[in-house]
Write an enzyme that holds these catalytic residues in place. Structure first.
Site, PDB file in Angstrom:
ATOM      1  N   LYS A   1      33.564 -77.515 -24.458  1.00  8.55           N
ATOM      2  CA  LYS A   1      32.307 -76.750 -24.411  1.00  8.55           C
ATOM      3  C   LYS A   1      32.435 -75.413 -25.140  1.00  8.55           C
ATOM      4  O   LYS A   1      31.489 -74.971 -25.806  1.00  8.55           O
ATOM      5  CB  LYS A   1      31.979 -76.559 -22.920  1.00  8.55           C
ATOM      6  CG  LYS A   1      31.074 -75.460 -22.576  1.00  8.55           C
ATOM      7  CD  LYS A   1      31.439 -74.958 -21.198  1.00  8.55           C
ATOM      8  CE  LYS A   1      32.836 -74.561 -21.162  1.00  8.55           C
ATOM      9  NZ  LYS A   1      33.568 -73.729 -20.500  1.00  8.55           N
TER      10      LYS A   1
ATOM     11  N   GLU B   1      29.817 -85.861 -24.268  1.00  7.87           N
ATOM     12  CA  GLU B   1      29.396 -86.057 -22.877  1.00  7.87           C
ATOM     13  C   GLU B   1      30.256 -85.258 -21.904  1.00  7.87           C
ATOM     14  O   GLU B   1      29.758 -84.688 -20.926  1.00  7.87           O
ATOM     15  CB  GLU B   1      29.480 -87.556 -22.524  1.00  7.87           C
ATOM     16  CG  GLU B   1      29.038 -87.922 -21.123  1.00  7.87           C
ATOM     17  CD  GLU B   1      27.570 -87.623 -20.876  1.00  7.87           C
ATOM     18  OE1 GLU B   1      26.730 -88.330 -21.431  1.00  7.87           O
ATOM     19  OE2 GLU B   1      27.262 -86.689 -20.109  1.00  7.87           O
TER      20      GLU B   1
ATOM     21  N   GLY C   1      31.614 -82.697 -16.755  1.00 12.87           N
ATOM     22  CA  GLY C   1      32.668 -83.723 -16.665  1.00 12.87           C
ATOM     23  C   GLY C   1      32.147 -85.141 -16.541  1.00 12.87           C
ATOM     24  O   GLY C   1      31.580 -85.693 -17.484  1.00 12.87           O
TER      25      GLY C   1
ATOM     26  N   GLY D   1      43.980 -76.215  -8.185  1.00 13.77           N
ATOM     27  CA  GLY D   1      43.736 -76.559  -9.590  1.00 13.77           C
ATOM     28  C   GLY D   1      42.260 -76.564  -9.965  1.00 13.77           C
ATOM     29  O   GLY D   1      41.885 -77.047 -11.026  1.00 13.77           O
TER      30      GLY D   1
ATOM     31  N   LYS E   1      27.339 -73.975 -20.709  1.00  9.87           N
ATOM     32  CA  LYS E   1      26.935 -75.372 -20.446  1.00  9.87           C
ATOM     33  C   LYS E   1      25.415 -75.502 -20.479  1.00  9.87           C
ATOM     34  O   LYS E   1      24.865 -76.450 -21.054  1.00  9.87           O
ATOM     35  CB  LYS E   1      27.472 -75.832 -19.085  1.00  9.87           C
ATOM     36  CG  LYS E   1      28.981 -75.973 -19.064  1.00  9.87           C
ATOM     37  CD  LYS E   1      29.472 -76.180 -17.642  1.00  9.87           C
ATOM     38  CE  LYS E   1      30.972 -76.408 -17.615  1.00  9.87           C
ATOM     39  NZ  LYS E   1      31.528 -76.264 -16.255  1.00  9.87           N
TER      40      LYS E   1
HETATM   41  N1  LIG Z   1      40.375 -80.341 -16.978  1.00  9.89           N
HETATM   42  C1  LIG Z   1      39.123 -80.675 -16.716  1.00  9.89           C
HETATM   43  O1  LIG Z   1      38.764 -81.090 -15.614  1.00  9.89           O
HETATM   44  C2  LIG Z   1      38.079 -80.575 -17.804  1.00  9.89           C
HETATM   45  C3  LIG Z   1      36.738 -80.912 -17.515  1.00  9.89           C
HETATM   46  C4  LIG Z   1      35.779 -80.869 -18.530  1.00  9.89           C
HETATM   47  C5  LIG Z   1      36.161 -80.467 -19.803  1.00  9.89           C
HETATM   48  N2  LIG Z   1      37.458 -80.106 -20.030  1.00  9.89           N
HETATM   49  C6  LIG Z   1      37.808 -79.702 -21.398  1.00  9.89           C
HETATM   50  O2  LIG Z   1      38.745 -80.639 -21.923  1.00  9.89           O
HETATM   51  C7  LIG Z   1      39.629 -79.998 -22.832  1.00  9.89           C
HETATM   52  C8  LIG Z   1      41.078 -80.266 -22.396  1.00  9.89           C
HETATM   53  O3  LIG Z   1      41.275 -79.710 -21.117  1.00  9.89           O
HETATM   54  P1  LIG Z   1      42.582 -80.034 -20.253  1.00  9.89           P
HETATM   55  O4  LIG Z   1      42.295 -79.527 -18.890  1.00  9.89           O
HETATM   56  O5  LIG Z   1      43.006 -81.452 -20.436  1.00  9.89           O
HETATM   57  O6  LIG Z   1      43.641 -79.070 -20.964  1.00  9.89           O
HETATM   58  P2  LIG Z   1      45.233 -79.054 -20.752  1.00  9.89           P
HETATM   59  O7  LIG Z   1      45.607 -79.740 -19.500  1.00  9.89           O
HETATM   60  O8  LIG Z   1      45.652 -77.646 -20.965  1.00  9.89           O
HETATM   61  O9  LIG Z   1      45.780 -79.942 -21.967  1.00  9.89           O
HETATM   62  C9  LIG Z   1      45.743 -79.508 -23.293  1.00  9.89           C
HETATM   63  C10 LIG Z   1      46.586 -80.447 -24.155  1.00  9.89           C
HETATM   64  O10 LIG Z   1      46.475 -80.054 -25.505  1.00  9.89           O
HETATM   65  C11 LIG Z   1      47.767 -79.794 -26.050  1.00  9.89           C
HETATM   66  N3  LIG Z   1      47.613 -78.625 -26.916  1.00  9.89           N
HETATM   67  C12 LIG Z   1      46.973 -77.468 -26.631  1.00  9.89           C
HETATM   68  N4  LIG Z   1      46.999 -76.637 -27.692  1.00  9.89           N
HETATM   69  C13 LIG Z   1      47.686 -77.286 -28.660  1.00  9.89           C
HETATM   70  C14 LIG Z   1      48.065 -76.959 -29.984  1.00  9.89           C
HETATM   71  N5  LIG Z   1      47.752 -75.774 -30.538  1.00  9.89           N
HETATM   72  N6  LIG Z   1      48.762 -77.870 -30.697  1.00  9.89           N
HETATM   73  C15 LIG Z   1      49.094 -79.058 -30.146  1.00  9.89           C
HETATM   74  N7  LIG Z   1      48.752 -79.434 -28.902  1.00  9.89           N
HETATM   75  C16 LIG Z   1      48.069 -78.555 -28.168  1.00  9.89           C
HETATM   76  C17 LIG Z   1      48.683 -79.516 -24.875  1.00  9.89           C
HETATM   77  O11 LIG Z   1      49.999 -79.890 -25.221  1.00  9.89           O
HETATM   78  P3  LIG Z   1      51.224 -79.782 -24.162  1.00  9.89           P
HETATM   79  O12 LIG Z   1      50.935 -80.838 -23.133  1.00  9.89           O
HETATM   80  O13 LIG Z   1      52.442 -80.085 -24.947  1.00  9.89           O
HETATM   81  O14 LIG Z   1      51.158 -78.389 -23.618  1.00  9.89           O
HETATM   82  C18 LIG Z   1      48.071 -80.441 -23.813  1.00  9.89           C
HETATM   83  O15 LIG Z   1      48.593 -81.741 -23.948  1.00  9.89           O
HETATM   84  C19 LIG Z   1      39.219 -78.509 -22.820  1.00  9.89           C
HETATM   85  O16 LIG Z   1      38.339 -78.267 -23.878  1.00  9.89           O
HETATM   86  C20 LIG Z   1      38.505 -78.366 -21.489  1.00  9.89           C
HETATM   87  O17 LIG Z   1      37.551 -77.309 -21.482  1.00  9.89           O
HETATM   88  C21 LIG Z   1      38.424 -80.171 -19.091  1.00  9.89           C
END
Ligand SMILES: NC(=O)c1ccc[n+]([C@@H]2O[C@H](COP(=O)([O-])OP(=O)(O)OC[C@H]3O[C@@H](n4cnc5c(N)ncnc54)[C@H](OP(=O)(O)O)[C@@H]3O)[C@@H](O)[C@H]2O)c1
Length: 324
Positions: free
Chosen positions: A103, A127, A132, A184, A202
Site C-alpha cells: 500500500k 487486492e 489483507g 505481532g 488505504k
Molecule cells: N504482514 C501482513 O500481515 C501484511 C498485510 C497486508 C499487506 N502487507 C504488505 O506486504 C508486504 C510484505 O510484508 P511482510 O509483512 O511479509 O514483510 P516482511 O515479513 O518484512 O518480509 C519482507 C521480505 O522481503 C525481503 N526483503 C526486504 N527488503 C529487501 C531487499 N531490499 N532486498 C531483498 N529482499 C528484501 C525480506 O528478506 P529477509 O527475509 O531475508 O529479511 C523478507 O523476506 C508489505 O508491503 C506489507 O505492507 C503485509
C-alpha cells in the site's frame, strides 16, 4: 493447462504464506482454473535465515535474477517504496504483470505505475494492499462496477482496532500498544498506524477505485491522544470508539476523513473485534454491503495475493472466463 511462472520478491510474513498456500492449493487451482502456478525464483536479503517449506535453491539475493528471469508475473512482497518501486517499474517495463501487497508503494507512486502498466499492456493486482484477506478491491473493481458508489466507511487499521479493544478492557494506550507488538499486530514503530496515516492511505486507494477523480483529503487523525477514560465515558453512554475511515460525496467531489469516532453499540463498525477489518460500501442501487474479516496476517494476505495471480492467469488465457 496453462503454466504461469512467478518471480517472488520477498519471503517474509506474506511471501512465506504465499509459498505455503500455493503448496496447499496447487491441485485445486489446477483443477478449477486450469492453471499451473510455478515459482521460479525468490528474492530475500538473508540467505542463511531458516525458511521452512521453501526450496532453498529458489532463493537469491540478486533482484535481477528474479525480475529479469523466467517469470510471467512478479509478486512484490518486500515492502517499502525504494527497492520495491525500482523492481516493479522494471518488471512492468519488461512486460511482466505485477501483483503487490504494498500500500505504501501505491500511495507514493500508484498513478505512475498504473499508467506504465496500461501503456505496456500488463496488469497490476493489489487486492492484498488494503484489508489483507478481505476482498474489498475485487468488490469495488468488479462487484460495484454497475452501480454508483455513494460512500465507503470502514475500520481499515487492525493495529488501532486491536489497541482500542484492549483500552476498552481498561489497559492504557502504552500497554495496549505493547500487547499488540508482542502478538505481532503492531510494528516496532507504530506511528503510521496510530496516527491514522495507514488508514488514510488505504482509504485513498479505495476512494480512487470507487470515485475516480475529485477525491480530496479533509482530515486525518489517529488514536495516539486517546485515554482509557475516553473509552470508559463512551461505554457509559452505550457507545464504542473506533478509528473510522470514511469517503463520501460532497458538492464538487469526494472527501476523505479518518479519525476516532464514537459509534452506537449497534453500528456494524462498533462490533469489529481486535485486529479485524470491516468496510461498508453504499451503492445507489445496491444499498449497503459490509465486508469484514482478517485484514492482515500471513495466510489471509497471501490468499488475496493468490487471487490476483489467478485472475491474471485466467485473463491472460485466450477465451477463458473469469469465473470457472
Ligand atoms: N504482514 C501482513 O500481515 C501484511 C498485510 C497486508 C499487506 N502487507 C504488505 O506486504 C508486504 C510484505 O510484508 P511482510 O509483512 O511479509 O514483510 P516482511 O515479513 O518484512 O518480509 C519482507 C521480505 O522481503 C525481503 N526483503 C526486504 N527488503 C529487501 C531487499 N531490499 N532486498 C531483498 N529482499 C528484501 C525480506 O528478506 P529477509 O527475509 O531475508 O529479511 C523478507 O523476506 C508489505 O508491503 C506489507 O505492507 C503485509
Amino acid at each position: 493447462m496453462r503454466t504461469l511462472t512467478i518471480g517472488l520478491l520477498g519471503c517474509g510474513t506474506v511471501g512465506r504464506g504465499f509459498v505455503e498456500l500455493l503448496d496447499a492449493e496447487r491441485s485445486r487451482i489446477r483443477a478449477r482454473y486450469g492453471l499451473e502456478l510455478h515459482v521460479t525464483r525468490i528474492l530475500v536479503r538473508d540467505l542463511s535465515r531458516e525458511r521452512a517449506g521453501v526450496a532453498a535453491e529458489l532463493l537469491t539475493t540478486a533482484p535481477l535474477d528474479v525480475v529479469d528471469g523466467d517469470c510471467d508475473v512478479v509478486v512484490e512482497l518486500i515492502g517499502g517504496t525504494h527497492t520495491a518501486g525500482t523492481l516493479v517499474r522494471r518488471a512492468i517495463a519488461s512486460g511482466r504483470h505485477v501483483v503487490t501487497a504494498n500500500k505504501a508503494l501505491l500511495a507514493a507512486a500508484g498513478a505512475e505505475l498504473f499508467d506504465d502498466a496500461v501503456r505496456r499492456g500488463v496488469e497490476i493486482g493489489f487486492e492484498a494492499s488494503v484489508c489483507g484477506g478481505v476482498p474489498v478491491i475485487g468488490a469495488l473493481r468488479r462487484g460495484f462496477s454497475g452501480d454508483s458508489i455513494e460512500s465507503i466507511r470502514g475500520v481499515l487499521n487492525g493495529t488501532s482496532n486491536y489497541v482500542l479493544c484492549r483500552m476498552d478492557e481498561g489497559l492504557s494506550l502504552a500497554d495496549a500498544v505493547s500487547c499488540a507488538q508482542e502478538l505481532g499486530f503492531a510494528e516496532a514503530d507504530p506511528t503510521l498506524d496510530l496516527s491514522g496515516e495507514d488508514a488514510a492511505q488505504k482509504l485513498a486507494i479505495l476512494a480512487q477505485l470507487a470515485f475516480g477523480e475529485g477525491v480530496r483529503r479533509a482530515s486525518v487523525s489517529g488514536i495516539a491522544s486517546l485515554r482509557t477514560a475516553d473509552l470508559r465515558r463512551a461505554r457509559r453512554n452505550g457507545e464504542v470508539i473506533r478509528l473510522v475511515a470514511e469517503a463520501r460525496r460532497v458538492p464538487g467531489g469526494v472527501e476523505l476523513e479518518v479519525g476516532p469516532r464514537r459509534l452506537p453499540a449497534g453500528d456494524p463498525l462498533a462490533t469489529v473485534r481486535d485486529e479485524q477489518n470491516a468496510v461498508i460500501i453504499r451503492g445507489r442501487a445496491i444499498g449497503e454491503v459490509t465486508l469484514s474479516g482478517r485484514g492482515a496476517g500471513s495466510l489471509p494476505t497471501a490468499a488475496a495475493v493468490m487471487s490476483d495471480v489467478i485472475a491474471i492467469g485466467i485473463s491472460s488465457r485466450a477465451g477463458a472466463r473469469l469465473v470457472a
